[in-house]
Motif scaffolding. Structure first.
Motif, PDB file in Angstrom:
ATOM      1  N   TYR A  44       0.772  -1.395  -0.394  1.00 55.08           N
ATOM      2  CA  TYR A  44      -0.088  -0.204  -0.402  1.00 55.08           C
ATOM      3  C   TYR A  44       0.687   1.206  -0.125  1.00 55.08           C
ATOM      4  CZ  TYR A  44      -4.111  -2.845   1.075  1.00 55.08           C
ATOM      5  OH  TYR A  44      -4.784  -3.952   0.656  1.00 55.08           O
ATOM      6  N   LEU A  45       2.092   1.565   0.478  1.00 51.38           N
ATOM      7  CA  LEU A  45       2.623   2.335   0.477  1.00 51.38           C
ATOM      8  C   LEU A  45       3.910   3.048  -0.728  1.00 51.38           C
ATOM      9  CD1 LEU A  45       3.711   2.680   4.044  1.00 51.38           C
ATOM     10  CD2 LEU A  45       1.484   3.540   3.451  1.00 51.38           C
ATOM     11  N   GLN A  46       3.571   3.438  -1.676  1.00 47.28           N
ATOM     12  CA  GLN A  46       3.788   3.127  -3.136  1.00 47.28           C
ATOM     13  C   GLN A  46       3.616   5.065  -2.989  1.00 47.28           C
ATOM     14  OE1 GLN A  46       2.579   0.564  -5.726  1.00 47.28           O
ATOM     15  NE2 GLN A  46       2.082  -0.958  -3.910  1.00 47.28           N
ATOM     16  N   GLY A  47       3.493   5.283  -2.074  1.00 51.80           N
ATOM     17  CA  GLY A  47       3.650   6.936  -2.644  1.00 51.80           C
ATOM     18  C   GLY A  47       2.106   7.874  -2.391  1.00 51.80           C
ATOM     19  N   LYS A  48       1.443   7.135  -2.615  1.00 55.46           N
ATOM     20  CA  LYS A  48       0.070   7.939  -2.620  1.00 55.46           C
ATOM     21  C   LYS A  48      -0.601   7.785  -1.015  1.00 55.46           C
ATOM     22  CE  LYS A  48      -0.388   7.291  -6.920  1.00 55.46           C
ATOM     23  NZ  LYS A  48      -0.344   8.863  -7.768  1.00 55.46           N
ATOM     24  N   VAL A  49      -0.208   7.346  -0.245  1.00 58.14           N
ATOM     25  CA  VAL A  49      -0.561   7.368   0.881  1.00 58.14           C
ATOM     26  C   VAL A  49       0.240   7.788   2.317  1.00 58.14           C
ATOM     27  CG1 VAL A  49      -1.290   5.847   2.889  1.00 58.14           C
ATOM     28  CG2 VAL A  49      -1.518   5.261   1.104  1.00 58.14           C
ATOM     29  N   THR A  50      -0.066   9.075   2.552  1.00 61.87           N
ATOM     30  CA  THR A  50       0.720   9.701   4.349  1.00 61.87           C
ATOM     31  C   THR A  50       1.009   9.565   5.040  1.00 61.87           C
ATOM     32  OG1 THR A  50      -0.231  11.241   2.956  1.00 61.87           O
ATOM     33  CG2 THR A  50       1.275  12.043   5.020  1.00 61.87           C
ATOM     34  N   VAL A  51       2.273   9.184   5.698  1.00 59.02           N
ATOM     35  CA  VAL A  51       2.184   7.988   6.461  1.00 59.02           C
ATOM     36  C   VAL A  51       3.292   8.998   7.715  1.00 59.02           C
ATOM     37  CG1 VAL A  51       4.375   6.374   7.514  1.00 59.02           C
ATOM     38  CG2 VAL A  51       3.639   6.174   5.356  1.00 59.02           C
ATOM     39  N   SER A  52       2.369   9.318   9.241  1.00 57.53           N
ATOM     40  CA  SER A  52       2.217   9.845  10.050  1.00 57.53           C
ATOM     41  C   SER A  52       3.018   8.515  11.000  1.00 57.53           C
ATOM     42  CB  SER A  52       1.252  10.313  10.061  1.00 57.53           C
ATOM     43  OG  SER A  52       1.312  10.614  12.253  1.00 57.53           O
ATOM     44  N   THR A  53       4.588   9.488  11.395  1.00 56.06           N
ATOM     45  CA  THR A  53       5.328   7.917  11.606  1.00 56.06           C
ATOM     46  C   THR A  53       6.395   9.533  13.150  1.00 56.06           C
ATOM     47  OG1 THR A  53       6.309   6.233  12.396  1.00 56.06           O
ATOM     48  CG2 THR A  53       6.603   7.806  10.543  1.00 56.06           C
ATOM     49  N   HIS A  54       6.759   8.560  14.069  1.00 55.53           N
ATOM     50  CA  HIS A  54       8.183   9.045  14.933  1.00 55.53           C
ATOM     51  C   HIS A  54       9.695   9.261  13.848  1.00 55.53           C
ATOM     52  CE1 HIS A  54      11.074  10.270  17.537  1.00 55.53           C
ATOM     53  NE2 HIS A  54      10.661  10.612  18.423  1.00 55.53           N
ATOM     54  N   GLN A  55      10.154  10.593  13.261  1.00 59.33           N
ATOM     55  CA  GLN A  55      11.285  10.606  12.280  1.00 59.33           C
ATOM     56  C   GLN A  55      12.188   9.167  12.386  1.00 59.33           C
ATOM     57  OE1 GLN A  55      11.702  13.544  10.683  1.00 59.33           O
ATOM     58  NE2 GLN A  55      13.241  12.434  10.206  1.00 59.33           N
ATOM     59  N   LYS A  56      12.537   8.549  14.287  1.00 63.73           N
ATOM     60  CA  LYS A  56      13.009   7.574  14.102  1.00 63.73           C
ATOM     61  C   LYS A  56      12.623   6.531  12.884  1.00 63.73           C
ATOM     62  CE  LYS A  56      11.018   5.704  18.048  1.00 63.73           C
ATOM     63  NZ  LYS A  56      11.520   5.252  19.017  1.00 63.73           N
ATOM     64  N   ASN A  57      11.622   6.420  12.653  1.00 61.83           N
ATOM     65  CA  ASN A  57      10.865   5.589  11.872  1.00 61.83           C
ATOM     66  C   ASN A  57      10.790   5.640  10.954  1.00 61.83           C
ATOM     67  OD1 ASN A  57       9.654   3.735  13.809  1.00 61.83           O
ATOM     68  ND2 ASN A  57       8.456   5.023  14.755  1.00 61.83           N
ATOM     69  N   ARG A  58      11.141   6.962  10.246  1.00 62.54           N
ATOM     70  CA  ARG A  58      11.280   7.246   8.834  1.00 62.54           C
ATOM     71  C   ARG A  58      11.818   5.468   8.175  1.00 62.54           C
ATOM     72  NH1 ARG A  58       9.422  13.566   8.830  1.00 62.54           N
ATOM     73  NH2 ARG A  58       7.550  13.014   9.910  1.00 62.54           N
ATOM     74  N   GLU A  59      13.576   5.902   8.379  1.00 62.21           N
ATOM     75  CA  GLU A  59      14.236   5.395   8.269  1.00 62.21           C
ATOM     76  C   GLU A  59      13.693   3.717   8.035  1.00 62.21           C
ATOM     77  OE1 GLU A  59      17.900   4.947  10.295  1.00 62.21           O
ATOM     78  OE2 GLU A  59      18.157   6.760  10.731  1.00 62.21           O
ATOM     79  N   LYS A  60      13.501   2.958   8.514  1.00 61.61           N
ATOM     80  CA  LYS A  60      12.725   1.646   8.883  1.00 61.61           C
ATOM     81  C   LYS A  60      11.972   1.545   7.062  1.00 61.61           C
ATOM     82  CE  LYS A  60      13.016   0.356  13.528  1.00 61.61           C
ATOM     83  NZ  LYS A  60      12.514   0.580  14.723  1.00 61.61           N
ATOM     84  N   PHE A  61      10.554   2.856   6.909  1.00 60.01           N
ATOM     85  CA  PHE A  61      10.057   2.915   5.733  1.00 60.01           C
ATOM     86  C   PHE A  61      11.077   2.979   4.574  1.00 60.01           C
ATOM     87  CE2 PHE A  61       6.949   3.711   9.123  1.00 60.01           C
ATOM     88  CZ  PHE A  61       6.258   2.876   8.564  1.00 60.01           C
ATOM     89  N   ASN A  62      12.188   4.133   4.313  1.00 58.86           N
ATOM     90  CA  ASN A  62      12.357   3.756   3.394  1.00 58.86           C
ATOM     91  C   ASN A  62      13.145   2.956   3.236  1.00 58.86           C
ATOM     92  OD1 ASN A  62      11.775   6.399   3.864  1.00 58.86           O
ATOM     93  ND2 ASN A  62      14.057   7.348   4.943  1.00 58.86           N
ATOM     94  N   ALA A  63      13.661   2.387   3.989  1.00 54.03           N
ATOM     95  CA  ALA A  63      14.245   0.518   3.352  1.00 54.03           C
ATOM     96  C   ALA A  63      13.533  -0.321   3.061  1.00 54.03           C
ATOM     97  CB  ALA A  63      14.728  -0.126   5.199  1.00 54.03           C
ATOM     98  N   ILE A  64      12.284   0.110   2.947  1.00 59.12           N
ATOM     99  CA  ILE A  64      11.636  -1.037   2.572  1.00 59.12           C
ATOM    100  C   ILE A  64      11.112  -0.358   0.842  1.00 59.12           C
ATOM    101  CG2 ILE A  64      10.985  -2.468   4.196  1.00 59.12           C
ATOM    102  CD1 ILE A  64       8.120  -0.745   3.839  1.00 59.12           C
ATOM    103  N   GLY A  65      11.367   0.848   0.766  1.00 55.30           N
ATOM    104  CA  GLY A  65      11.369   1.449  -0.895  1.00 55.30           C
ATOM    105  C   GLY A  65      10.421   2.372  -0.084  1.00 55.30           C
ATOM    106  N   PHE A  66       9.552   2.973   0.353  1.00 55.81           N
ATOM    107  CA  PHE A  66       9.005   3.962   1.302  1.00 55.81           C
ATOM    108  C   PHE A  66       9.621   5.847   1.325  1.00 55.81           C
ATOM    109  CE2 PHE A  66       5.371   6.165   3.222  1.00 55.81           C
ATOM    110  CZ  PHE A  66       4.549   6.802   2.654  1.00 55.81           C
ATOM    111  N   SER A  67       9.455   6.069  -0.016  1.00 57.11           N
ATOM    112  CA  SER A  67      10.035   7.129   0.509  1.00 57.11           C
ATOM    113  C   SER A  67       9.429   8.713   1.428  1.00 57.11           C
ATOM    114  CB  SER A  67      10.990   7.806  -0.628  1.00 57.11           C
ATOM    115  OG  SER A  67      10.340   7.742  -1.695  1.00 57.11           O
ATOM    116  N   GLY A  68       7.759   7.953   1.202  1.00 56.88           N
ATOM    117  CA  GLY A  68       7.573  10.062   1.468  1.00 56.88           C
ATOM    118  C   GLY A  68       6.292   9.409   0.451  1.00 56.88           C
ATOM    119  N   PRO A  69       4.828  10.149   1.133  1.00 54.33           N
ATOM    120  CA  PRO A  69       5.230  11.667   2.241  1.00 54.33           C
ATOM    121  C   PRO A  69       5.221  11.378   3.576  1.00 54.33           C
ATOM    122  CG  PRO A  69       2.919  11.590   0.848  1.00 54.33           C
ATOM    123  CD  PRO A  69       3.938  10.017   0.276  1.00 54.33           C
ATOM    124  N   PHE A  70       6.039  11.502   4.426  1.00 52.78           N
ATOM    125  CA  PHE A  70       5.079  11.516   6.126  1.00 52.78           C
ATOM    126  C   PHE A  70       5.146  12.806   6.266  1.00 52.78           C
ATOM    127  CE2 PHE A  70       9.329   8.946   4.840  1.00 52.78           C
ATOM    128  CZ  PHE A  70       8.580   7.453   5.563  1.00 52.78           C
TER     129      PHE A  70
END
Length: 184
Positions: A44-70
């Protein structure tokens, strides 16, 4: 000494509807990165869904190919979810076959008049919850999620929010009654 076990849905106790008038658009997923949600994140996270999360979690999302929007974590004492049209509901893979009530995020979305769109994998949870979740609110991929968020169906949204709020009110009453009976 006899042991008793109780099953009480404490999650529903976060249900406390707010008055919101903000225009709504887009879909949000909020929370921490969980390894056993990774297949759903990838789906589901391919760039159309906004992810609200703590800054420290963004690296984990980035590691699976999701770069935002955050966005930063949801501020529940201010606007909460009020600017979003829909919220993505996914769950840990173990919950696909092991019921554990609807999560807090379902009730939080209701509080802000945000339509919850459920991953199709949550079918067991939905059927066990007793909520009337129409097929429109089920999604199987990111494209379907995006379409249902962009091409809003106000009559379905309004119906769902009304019926779900009525059910949540009942659940809160039932839960408080159960708690009182347990502690007496």
């Amino acid at each position: 000494v006899s042991q008793s076990r109780y099953f009480v849905n404490l999650n529903c106790l976060v249900f406390a509807p707010k008055e919101t008038t903000n225009p709504k658009e887009g879909c949000v997923y909020y929370g921490s990165f969980r390894k056993n949600r990774e297949p759903s994140f990838r789906k589901y996270l391919q760039g159309k869904v906004t992810v609200s999360t703590h800054q420290k979690n963004r690296e984990k999302f980035n590691a699976i190919g999701f770069s935002g929007p955050f966005i930063d974590r949801i501020n529940w004492s201010k606007e909460g979810l009020s600017s979003f049209y829909s919220s993505l509901y996914i769950e840990d893979e173990i919950n696909h076959n092991n019921y554990n009530c609807l999560a807090n995020r379902f009730y939080e979305a209701l509080n802000y008049n945000v339509l919850t769109l459920f991953d199709i994998e949550c079918q067991n949870t939905i059927s066990m919850s007793g909520y009337d979740i129409p097929p429109y609110c089920m999604v199987g991929n990111e494209q379907e999620l995006t379409l249902k968020t962009q091409f809003q169906m106000p009559e379905i949204r309004d119906y769902c929010l009304r019926v779900w709020k009525e059910k949540a009110e009942e659940e809160v009453k039932e839960t408080l009654t159960k708690i009182l009976l347990i502690v007496e």
